[in-house]
Design a protein around this motif. Structure first.
Motif, PDB file in Angstrom:
ATOM      1  N   ASP A 145       0.825  -1.214   0.000  1.00 49.14           N
ATOM      2  CA  ASP A 145       0.000   0.000   0.000  1.00 49.14           C
ATOM      3  C   ASP A 145       0.856   1.259   0.000  1.00 49.14           C
ATOM      4  O   ASP A 145       0.593   2.199   0.756  1.00 49.14           O
ATOM      5  CB  ASP A 145      -0.930   0.039   1.226  1.00 49.14           C
ATOM      6  CG  ASP A 145      -1.863  -1.150   1.236  1.00 49.14           C
ATOM      7  OD1 ASP A 145      -2.130  -1.681   0.138  1.00 49.14           O
ATOM      8  OD2 ASP A 145      -2.304  -1.549   2.317  1.00 49.14           O
ATOM      9  N   GLY A 146       1.886   1.265  -0.813  1.00 45.11           N
ATOM     10  CA  GLY A 146       2.718   2.458  -0.927  1.00 45.11           C
ATOM     11  C   GLY A 146       3.676   2.655   0.226  1.00 45.11           C
ATOM     12  O   GLY A 146       4.461   3.596   0.236  1.00 45.11           O
ATOM     13  N   LYS A 147       3.624   1.778   1.229  1.00 47.41           N
ATOM     14  CA  LYS A 147       4.532   1.923   2.352  1.00 47.41           C
ATOM     15  C   LYS A 147       5.710   0.980   2.148  1.00 47.41           C
ATOM     16  O   LYS A 147       5.535  -0.225   1.990  1.00 47.41           O
ATOM     17  CB  LYS A 147       3.792   1.581   3.646  1.00 47.41           C
ATOM     18  CG  LYS A 147       4.428   2.221   4.845  1.00 47.41           C
ATOM     19  CD  LYS A 147       3.725   1.770   6.131  1.00 47.41           C
ATOM     20  CE  LYS A 147       4.710   1.765   7.259  1.00 47.41           C
ATOM     21  NZ  LYS A 147       4.736   0.503   8.004  1.00 47.41           N
ATOM     22  N   LYS A 148       6.879   1.545   2.138  1.00 46.05           N
ATOM     23  CA  LYS A 148       8.070   0.730   1.884  1.00 46.05           C
ATOM     24  C   LYS A 148       8.372  -0.145   3.091  1.00 46.05           C
ATOM     25  O   LYS A 148       8.537   0.343   4.200  1.00 46.05           O
ATOM     26  CB  LYS A 148       9.263   1.631   1.575  1.00 46.05           C
ATOM     27  CG  LYS A 148      10.348   0.904   0.830  1.00 46.05           C
ATOM     28  CD  LYS A 148      11.007   1.789  -0.224  1.00 46.05           C
ATOM     29  CE  LYS A 148      11.383   0.950  -1.429  1.00 46.05           C
ATOM     30  NZ  LYS A 148      11.778   1.731  -2.564  1.00 46.05           N
ATOM     31  N   VAL A 149       8.421  -1.458   2.868  1.00 50.95           N
ATOM     32  CA  VAL A 149       8.684  -2.381   3.972  1.00 50.95           C
ATOM     33  C   VAL A 149      10.108  -2.896   3.921  1.00 50.95           C
ATOM     34  O   VAL A 149      10.765  -3.080   4.942  1.00 50.95           O
ATOM     35  CB  VAL A 149       7.686  -3.556   3.927  1.00 50.95           C
ATOM     36  CG1 VAL A 149       7.971  -4.533   5.044  1.00 50.95           C
ATOM     37  CG2 VAL A 149       6.263  -3.035   4.041  1.00 50.95           C
ATOM     38  N   LEU A 150      10.605  -3.134   2.691  1.00 50.54           N
ATOM     39  CA  LEU A 150      11.991  -3.540   2.524  1.00 50.54           C
ATOM     40  C   LEU A 150      12.627  -2.613   1.508  1.00 50.54           C
ATOM     41  O   LEU A 150      12.048  -2.338   0.461  1.00 50.54           O
ATOM     42  CB  LEU A 150      12.086  -4.984   2.023  1.00 50.54           C
ATOM     43  CG  LEU A 150      11.667  -6.061   3.013  1.00 50.54           C
ATOM     44  CD1 LEU A 150      11.777  -7.423   2.365  1.00 50.54           C
ATOM     45  CD2 LEU A 150      12.509  -6.001   4.268  1.00 50.54           C
ATOM     46  N   ASP A 151      13.819  -2.135   1.832  1.00 46.80           N
ATOM     47  CA  ASP A 151      14.448  -1.147   0.969  1.00 46.80           C
ATOM     48  C   ASP A 151      15.832  -1.644   0.549  1.00 46.80           C
ATOM     49  O   ASP A 151      16.779  -1.585   1.316  1.00 46.80           O
ATOM     50  CB  ASP A 151      14.554   0.185   1.749  1.00 46.80           C
ATOM     51  CG  ASP A 151      14.944   1.322   0.822  1.00 46.80           C
ATOM     52  OD1 ASP A 151      15.132   1.070  -0.378  1.00 46.80           O
ATOM     53  OD2 ASP A 151      15.065   2.447   1.337  1.00 46.80           O
ATOM     54  N   ASP A 152      15.896  -2.201  -0.657  1.00 44.55           N
ATOM     55  CA  ASP A 152      17.168  -2.601  -1.233  1.00 44.55           C
ATOM     56  C   ASP A 152      17.964  -3.494  -0.282  1.00 44.55           C
ATOM     57  O   ASP A 152      19.132  -3.243  -0.004  1.00 44.55           O
ATOM     58  CB  ASP A 152      17.971  -1.342  -1.596  1.00 44.55           C
ATOM     59  CG  ASP A 152      19.098  -1.674  -2.574  1.00 44.55           C
ATOM     60  OD1 ASP A 152      18.910  -2.603  -3.372  1.00 44.55           O
ATOM     61  OD2 ASP A 152      20.136  -1.010  -2.508  1.00 44.55           O
ATOM     62  N   LEU A 153      17.319  -4.542   0.155  1.00 47.08           N
ATOM     63  CA  LEU A 153      17.951  -5.411   1.142  1.00 47.08           C
ATOM     64  C   LEU A 153      18.740  -6.534   0.462  1.00 47.08           C
ATOM     65  O   LEU A 153      18.238  -7.187  -0.443  1.00 47.08           O
ATOM     66  CB  LEU A 153      16.860  -6.003   2.041  1.00 47.08           C
ATOM     67  CG  LEU A 153      17.306  -7.009   3.099  1.00 47.08           C
ATOM     68  CD1 LEU A 153      16.726  -6.615   4.443  1.00 47.08           C
ATOM     69  CD2 LEU A 153      16.880  -8.407   2.725  1.00 47.08           C
ATOM     70  N   SER A 154      19.958  -6.713   0.885  1.00 48.02           N
ATOM     71  CA  SER A 154      20.768  -7.823   0.378  1.00 48.02           C
ATOM     72  C   SER A 154      21.295  -8.614   1.552  1.00 48.02           C
ATOM     73  O   SER A 154      21.687  -8.041   2.570  1.00 48.02           O
ATOM     74  CB  SER A 154      21.937  -7.298  -0.459  1.00 48.02           C
ATOM     75  OG  SER A 154      21.443  -6.678  -1.621  1.00 48.02           O
ATOM     76  N   SER A 192       8.555  -4.772  15.611  1.00 46.94           N
ATOM     77  CA  SER A 192       7.513  -5.130  14.662  1.00 46.94           C
ATOM     78  C   SER A 192       7.430  -4.059  13.580  1.00 46.94           C
ATOM     79  O   SER A 192       7.609  -2.875  13.851  1.00 46.94           O
ATOM     80  CB  SER A 192       6.181  -5.291  15.380  1.00 46.94           C
ATOM     81  OG  SER A 192       5.770  -4.059  15.888  1.00 46.94           O
ATOM     82  N   GLY A 193       7.209  -4.517  12.370  1.00 48.63           N
ATOM     83  CA  GLY A 193       7.147  -3.583  11.256  1.00 48.63           C
ATOM     84  C   GLY A 193       8.496  -3.287  10.643  1.00 48.63           C
ATOM     85  O   GLY A 193       8.606  -2.440   9.758  1.00 48.63           O
ATOM     86  N   CYS A 194       9.562  -3.986  11.069  1.00 46.65           N
ATOM     87  CA  CYS A 194      10.892  -3.682  10.548  1.00 46.65           C
ATOM     88  C   CYS A 194      11.167  -4.396   9.239  1.00 46.65           C
ATOM     89  O   CYS A 194      12.156  -4.138   8.582  1.00 46.65           O
ATOM     90  CB  CYS A 194      11.962  -4.054  11.559  1.00 46.65           C
ATOM     91  SG  CYS A 194      12.244  -5.831  11.683  1.00 46.65           S
ATOM     92  N   GLY A 195      10.278  -5.325   8.855  1.00 42.28           N
ATOM     93  CA  GLY A 195      10.457  -6.013   7.582  1.00 42.28           C
ATOM     94  C   GLY A 195      11.037  -7.409   7.722  1.00 42.28           C
ATOM     95  O   GLY A 195      11.226  -8.106   6.742  1.00 42.28           O
ATOM     96  N   ARG A 208      13.062  -0.571   9.842  1.00 46.42           N
ATOM     97  CA  ARG A 208      12.546   0.162   8.692  1.00 46.42           C
ATOM     98  C   ARG A 208      13.006  -0.414   7.365  1.00 46.42           C
ATOM     99  O   ARG A 208      13.397   0.322   6.467  1.00 46.42           O
ATOM    100  CB  ARG A 208      12.959   1.622   8.779  1.00 46.42           C
ATOM    101  CG  ARG A 208      12.420   2.269  10.036  1.00 46.42           C
ATOM    102  CD  ARG A 208      11.865   3.590   9.711  1.00 46.42           C
ATOM    103  NE  ARG A 208      10.931   3.990  10.743  1.00 46.42           N
ATOM    104  CZ  ARG A 208      10.423   5.202  10.814  1.00 46.42           C
ATOM    105  NH1 ARG A 208      10.742   6.101   9.921  1.00 46.42           N
ATOM    106  NH2 ARG A 208       9.563   5.503  11.757  1.00 46.42           N
ATOM    107  N   GLY A 209      13.033  -1.730   7.267  1.00 48.62           N
ATOM    108  CA  GLY A 209      13.347  -2.357   5.998  1.00 48.62           C
ATOM    109  C   GLY A 209      14.803  -2.311   5.623  1.00 48.62           C
ATOM    110  O   GLY A 209      15.168  -2.640   4.494  1.00 48.62           O
ATOM    111  N   ILE A 210      15.640  -1.902   6.559  1.00 45.50           N
ATOM    112  CA  ILE A 210      17.060  -1.792   6.260  1.00 45.50           C
ATOM    113  C   ILE A 210      17.838  -2.593   7.299  1.00 45.50           C
ATOM    114  O   ILE A 210      17.488  -2.594   8.488  1.00 45.50           O
ATOM    115  CB  ILE A 210      17.508  -0.310   6.290  1.00 45.50           C
ATOM    116  CG1 ILE A 210      16.813   0.445   5.168  1.00 45.50           C
ATOM    117  CG2 ILE A 210      19.021  -0.195   6.173  1.00 45.50           C
ATOM    118  CD1 ILE A 210      16.984   1.934   5.241  1.00 45.50           C
ATOM    119  N   ILE A 211      18.881  -3.283   6.823  1.00 44.84           N
ATOM    120  CA  ILE A 211      19.729  -4.008   7.764  1.00 44.84           C
ATOM    121  C   ILE A 211      20.594  -3.001   8.504  1.00 44.84           C
ATOM    122  O   ILE A 211      21.312  -2.212   7.899  1.00 44.84           O
ATOM    123  CB  ILE A 211      20.603  -5.034   7.028  1.00 44.84           C
ATOM    124  CG1 ILE A 211      19.698  -6.112   6.416  1.00 44.84           C
ATOM    125  CG2 ILE A 211      21.620  -5.652   7.977  1.00 44.84           C
ATOM    126  CD1 ILE A 211      20.444  -7.149   5.631  1.00 44.84           C
TER     127      ILE A 211
END
Lengths: 267, 360, 271
Positions: free
Chosen positions: B21-30, B45-48, B216-219
């Motif tokens: 829904d337009g909310k970024k959950v994972l951002d370029d995760l490797s 919770s909510g960190c992806g 926030r979707g980032i390691i």
């Protein structure tokens, strides 16, 4: 491929809805039809709506139907809610026995219930408005119990007992503890009972005796001579009123739900 | 836990992004996961972390990026075709089947022979310490037992990777500790890769070979339990891993930081002159001393007995400190707070976005 | 006062207006006008005309139930797959038609299906030859399916939408493709819903007389019609009661048969 499947599913659902709503559409159209014939379109008119309220027979039947519906639903809601509260506190064995008996009017065929009540009534009272009312209350109570019971099971009934323990009277405890928590179940039960009562034909037919008519029995009596067009108008009006009420109810209760959905998904 | 030598990577996530829904959950995760590794995705919770797990399991398709399994791209492979099995948080046992039927589910689909299935069920129930439970109804089992069955049901399929989505979240504390040990044992016995998701840092620290802290979707940081606990790379990690005193400081020069107007020696070097930093001091490193021996002095506002130690809150001018000590000072008394230079961690300030989270 | 005594009014009501009437109809069924015992009212069900009506009723009810399952199941499945966020709205759409008087709705079907009716009018526009289904078994069946379909869709839809998404994911995780998910998870878990749908459709379909009255054009005699006539026209109440009791027993046996399977199913999973 995927989208084709979805199109097929949508078409199927649309056809089912068309099937369910086609007769209603026909009746609504007939209520505006300027012709007494049931198959010819004679132009648009509001005359059936106009003459509806001056038709004494129909108004009488409507009054009977509404009094029966609201009266029996209210009585069933009171007896049924108290019943559910009591049954919930019973031991396992009595609980099971009472609940099986509660299911009888729902599982039993209408015609058998109607005839059984009629044969019973004629032993000690004349068939008439009173007997129909008792009959309606009888088949309404199980619906109330079945919608209240799950609510009671999920709410913490010990709060009621705690309130009693702290000195609250049972009436006070009911209105301040039980009602706020089981309210939606009680309301659903009332509404269900109202629906069942207003839609019933068979049981009313067998228990009403001469002289009493609900809309259902009146329509049934008119099948051979032809339905008065005012009846279509009245049914359309009733349908519209219910439609609006249900829609509002749905939108209002849906609002709370949809935010729940969002919370659920963002979790 | 010690780091196992990574034999080779079995699973690789490359530049995964995912929005709901337009909310970024994972951002370029490797992320690379080694064979036979016990890796834990840890975060609030909510960190992806769960989404990452569901992408590995095949239940969520990433918007961008790819998933590689044993050198093959499996991004578009359906969940049922992946040699990966999941233990779900709510166990998700099939309510209409008994224990045996639940465990046999995957094997029957693979058309294994009856005797093979029977052997596997026996083996799996033994593995999870529920021998003789074959005919039990799953809904009559306790939460811990259900979770064991869920593990058995996954293990019998001999997956190369077992995904565990907060599997102990619904259990009570005691049971959780027992199950942690059980899981470590099971992991040793079956010798496959475990990818474990949790928000419980203690659980992560006890069980994992390697921890991936996410927010926030980032390691935020990857490493062994020890390295993450001892050397958090930013204030988020420090805050999330164990309770910490995190306070603003100014790096005056190498090895000197100013906190609340007091110059304090530390061991960190290479920050900019007068750079604003986050200073992290673990409660167990913050020592309660007589007023004249501390860097700061303040009033003890509460003392809580925690079993092995006391948790002491001390209010100084501008900050409320948490300390752990085996001795309890008097509530209301004035004390000094001291920390040895080695135990002070200095961190760069996070980007503004993460700062909000920490404040929350 | 103990809480269970709150049920007292209800218990009195149940005894007075559910149990005693059933006993009354039982007594009526086993007696003559003069009050002496007889089996003849019960055995009347085996007379050719009654037997035939009973057979028709059974056939119609079974057919109607089957068609309802076939129509309702995909509908419930599709509704679920659209993941309607508003379960309430679906139920609203299904329940709403019940608020138009049911006899009028059946009459509307008569108008739709009649020789010069709406269906044939529309077919004519499309250049298709008119159908003559009015006053046939076909018309009767359409009316029955129409009236009872919501009672099948609702419980099946409820059962299917109560299936936890996690359960389905767990099955996929263990290697089940969509067919296997349906066969091994969705179908078995929707069985209780379908069974209550069967009860809610089969019983009224078996005993209905109004729909046959209107759409069968007086040619079709179901057991419900015969019982109704015994009471309202022939005024042989003992015979009517006897036939009712026979019908009730038959329905109970059919239900027990369905429930038996259900129980056995659960039996294995419970113990």
């Amino acid at each position: 491929m995927v989208s084709l499947k979805r199109v097929f599913m949508k078409c199927y659902l649309a056809l089912i809805l068309l099937f369910l709503y086609a007769p209603i559409l026909v009746l609504v159209v007939l209520s505006f039809n300027d012709s007494r014939s049931r198959v010819k379109w004679g132009g648009f008119t509001l005359q059936w709506y106009g003459s509806l309220f001056s038709n004494r027979q129909i108004m009488e039947a409507l009054k009977t139907t509404l009094i029966l519906g609201f009266g029996s639903a209210a009585a069933a809601t009171v007896i049924g809610t108290l019943g559910a509260l009591g049954i919930e506190a019973m031991r396992r064995r009595s609980y099971r026995v009472v609940m099986s008996v509660t299911n009888i009017p729902i599982l039993n065929a209408d015609i058998v219930t109607g005839i059984a009540l009629m044969l019973w009534f004629v032993r000690f009272m004349p068939l008439g408005f009173g007997s129909v009312m008792i009959a309606h209350i009888t088949f309404n109570i199980p619906y109330v119990i079945l919608s209240v019971m799950p609510k009671l099971k999920s709410l913490n009934i010990s709060i009621y007992e705690a309130a009693r323990d702290l000195g609250a009277g049972s009436v006070y405890a009911f209105f301040h503890i039980v009602l706020p928590q089981a309210g939606s179940g009680i309301l659903a039960g009332f509404f269900m009972a109202l629906t069942m009562s207003m839609d019933d034909f068979v049981i009313t037919y067998f228990t009403k005796g001469a002289g009493v008519n609900t809309l259902s029995t009146m329509i049934y009596g008119e099948i051979r001579k032809g339905i008065k067009p005012q009846m279509y108008a009245l049914s359309t009006l009733l349908f519209a009123v219910i439609f609006v009420i249900l829609l509002l109810f749905n939108i209002l209760s849906g609002k709370g739900k949809s935010t729940d959905d969002i919370v659920e998904r963002s979790r | 836990m010690e780091t196992n030598e990574k034999e080779r990577d079995i699973l690789e996530l490359k530049n995964i992004s995912k929005s709901f829904d337009g909310k970024k959950v994972l951002d370029d995760l490797s992320l690379s996961i080694g064979k036979n590794e016990f890796i834990t995705l840890l975060g609030p919770s909510g960190c992806g972390k769960s989404t990452t797990l569901r992408i590995i399991g095949g239940f969520v398709r990433p918007d961008a990026g790819s998933v590689w399994f044993d050198g093959k791209d499996i991004t578009d492979l359906a969940a049922e075709k992946r040699n990966v099995n999941t233990v779900f948080q709510k166990y998700s046992l099939f309510p209409h089947m008994n224990v045996e039927e639940n465990i046999a589910f995957g094997l029957k689909l693979k058309k294994k022979s009856k005797s093979y299935i029977q052997d596997k069920i026996k083996y799996a129930l033994k593995l999870v310490n529920l021998e003789g439970y074959e005919k039990r109804n799953t809904t009559a089992l306790s939460g811990g037992q259900q979770q064991r069955i869920a593990i058995a049901r996954a293990i019998v399929n001999e997956p190369e990777i077992l995904l565990l989505d907060e599997p102990l979240g619904a259990l009570d504390l005691k049971l959780r500790h027992d199950m942690q040990q059980e899981l470590i044992r099971i992991k040793k016995e079956v010798g496959i890769t475990f990818v474990y998701v949790t928000h419980d840092q203690e659980e992560a620290l006890t069980m994992s070979d390697r921890i991936v802290v996410m927010n926030r979707g980032i390691i935020q940081q990857m490493g062994t339990s020890k390295s993450i606990y001892d050397e958090p790379q930013n204030a988020f990690v420090a805050d999330f891993i164990g309770e910490s005193n995190i306070i603003d400081g100014i790096m005056l020069r190498d090895r000197v930081v100013e906190i609340l107007g007091v110059k304090i020696p530390c061991v960190d070097e290479g920050f900019g002159e007068r750079e604003t930093v986050d200073v992290v001091i673990r409660p167990e490193d913050l020592e309660i001393k007589p007023v004249e021996c501390g860097f700061f002095s303040g009033q003890v506002i509460s003392v809580l007995f925690k079993g092995a130690y006391y948790e002491i809150k001390v209010r100084t001018d501008g900050y409320e400190w948490v300390s752990q000590s085996v001795n309890a000072p008097e509530v209301g008394s004035q004390v000094g707070l001291y920390v040895v230079p080695d135990n002070i961690q200095i961190m760069h300030k996070p980007k503004s976005e993460d700062a909000e989270i920490i404040k929350e | 006062m103990k809480r269970k005594y709150l049920a007292t009014p209800y218990i009195i009501w149940v005894v007075g207006f559910t149990l005693l009437p059933l006993i009354t109809i039982g007594i009526s069924a086993f007696t003559r006008d003069n009050g002496t015992f007889t089996w003849s009212n019960i055995l009347a069900i085996s007379e050719p005309i009654n037997r035939q009506a009973l057979f028709f009723s059974l056939a119609i009810a079974l057919g109607c139930t089957l068609i309802c399952i076939l129509l309702a199941y995909p509908a419930a499945l599709f509704l679920k797959s659209f993941r309607f966020k508003r379960k309430g709205f679906t139920i609203f759409l299904l329940v709403l038609p019940m608020w138009m008087n049911f006899i009028l709705r059946i009459l509307a079907w008569q108008m739709i299906l009649s020789k010069n009716g709406i269906l044939n009018f529309l077919l004519g526009k499309l250049g298709i030859a008119p159908l003559s289904i009015s006053n046939t078994w076909g018309a009767l069946m359409i009316g029955m399916v129409y009236d009872f379909l919501p009672y099948m869709i609702l419980p099946v839809f409820n059962a299917i939408s109560d299936i936890d998404e996690d359960t389905i994911e767990a099955a996929r995780d263990l290697g089940a493709g969509s067919m296997a998910v349906f066969r091994k998870i969705i179908f078995p878990l929707s069985m209780p819903g379908m069974l209550s749908g069967v009860v809610m459709v089969f019983v009224p379909a078996m005993t209905s007389f109004v729909i046959a009255d209107i759409l069968g054009g007086g040619k079709v005699q179901l057991i419900g019609n015969i019982i109704e006539q015994e009471f309202m026209k022939s005024m042989d109440w003992h015979l009517g009661a006897g036939l009712s009791i026979s019908l009730m027993l038959l329905v109970l046996i059919s239900l027990a048969f369905t429930m038996q399977n259900d129980m056995e199913d659960r039996g294995t999973t419970i113990w």
